[in-house]
Design a protein around this motif. Structure first.
Motif, short mmCIF file in Angstrom:
data_model
loop_
_atom_site.label_atom_id
_atom_site.label_comp_id
_atom_site.label_asym_id
_atom_site.label_seq_id
_atom_site.Cartn_x
_atom_site.Cartn_y
_atom_site.Cartn_z
N LEU A 85 41.69 29.63 46.41
CA LEU A 85 40.53 29.92 45.57
C LEU A 85 40.96 30.35 44.17
O LEU A 85 40.20 30.18 43.21
N ALA A 86 42.17 30.89 44.05
CA ALA A 86 42.67 31.32 42.74
C ALA A 86 42.94 30.14 41.81
O ALA A 86 43.18 30.33 40.62
N LYS A 87 42.85 28.94 42.33
CA LYS A 87 43.01 27.73 41.52
C LYS A 87 41.67 27.24 40.97
O LYS A 87 41.62 26.34 40.15
N ASP A 88 40.58 27.84 41.45
CA ASP A 88 39.23 27.40 41.10
C ASP A 88 38.58 28.43 40.17
O ASP A 88 38.35 29.58 40.56
N VAL A 107 39.26 51.19 42.10
CA VAL A 107 40.19 51.95 41.27
C VAL A 107 41.03 51.07 40.35
O VAL A 107 41.64 51.57 39.40
N ASP A 108 41.06 49.76 40.59
CA ASP A 108 41.87 48.89 39.76
C ASP A 108 41.51 47.44 40.06
O ASP A 108 40.95 47.13 41.11
N LYS A 109 41.82 46.56 39.13
CA LYS A 109 41.69 45.12 39.34
C LYS A 109 42.65 44.44 38.38
O LYS A 109 43.10 45.03 37.42
N GLY A 110 42.97 43.20 38.68
CA GLY A 110 43.85 42.49 37.77
C GLY A 110 44.35 41.18 38.34
O GLY A 110 43.87 40.70 39.37
N THR A 126 48.04 35.90 41.11
CA THR A 126 47.45 36.59 42.25
C THR A 126 46.39 37.56 41.73
O THR A 126 46.71 38.55 41.08
N TYR A 127 45.12 37.24 42.01
CA TYR A 127 44.02 38.10 41.59
C TYR A 127 43.79 39.16 42.66
O TYR A 127 43.80 38.86 43.85
#
Length: 133
Positions: free
Chosen positions: A57-60, A86-89, A94-95
């Motif tokens: 899904l990280a390719k879409d 608390v965080d995202k990135g 890699t999401y």
């Protein structure tokens, strides 16, 4: 050398240091968008839940946008009945989304347990509704 996280439910081994600043410890579950791990946030030495968007899904771009939207929506919420983001990135494609870790059974598990009585189920539904309010 980094040891891969091993679990029978993992589709492939993952390096425990896949996301910088975190160590993946145990796979908690898998869903339509990815996997959730019990992890350690190294800077604060605390246990967190780390959600990874699946590599497919990280390719879409549509799914990346959906994942980012989920992170923003959860990050804007503050209620005792809702886990805190608390965080995202994104690290090397890699999401990820990092949330507070809540130990115990999932909502699905609680509601499906045959030993959970109606009063407990109604209280749980009430708590969910309070969070949604």
């Amino acid at each position: 050398m980094t040891e891969p996280v091993q679990d029978t439910a993992v589709t492939r081994p993952r390096k425990s240091d896949l996301v910088p600043g975190y160590t993946l410890n145990v796979l908690l579950g898998k869903g339509g968008m990815g996997e959730v791990y019990k992890a350690t946030q190294l800077s604060l030495r605390r246990t967190v839940a780390l959600k990874l968007l699946s590599t497919e899904l990280a390719k879409d771009q549509v799914f990346i946008a959906r994942f980012e939207k989920e992170a923003a929506a959860l990050g804007a919420l503050s209620h005792p009945n809702i886990v805190t983001v608390v965080d995202k990135g994104c690290a090397e494609g890699t999401y990820f989304l990092v949330m507070e870790y809540v130990d115990g059974a999932s909502l699905r598990e609680v509601m499906r347990q045959p030993t959970t009585g109606l009063p407990t189920k109604l209280r749980t539904i009430y708590d969910v509704c309070r969070g949604m309010e």
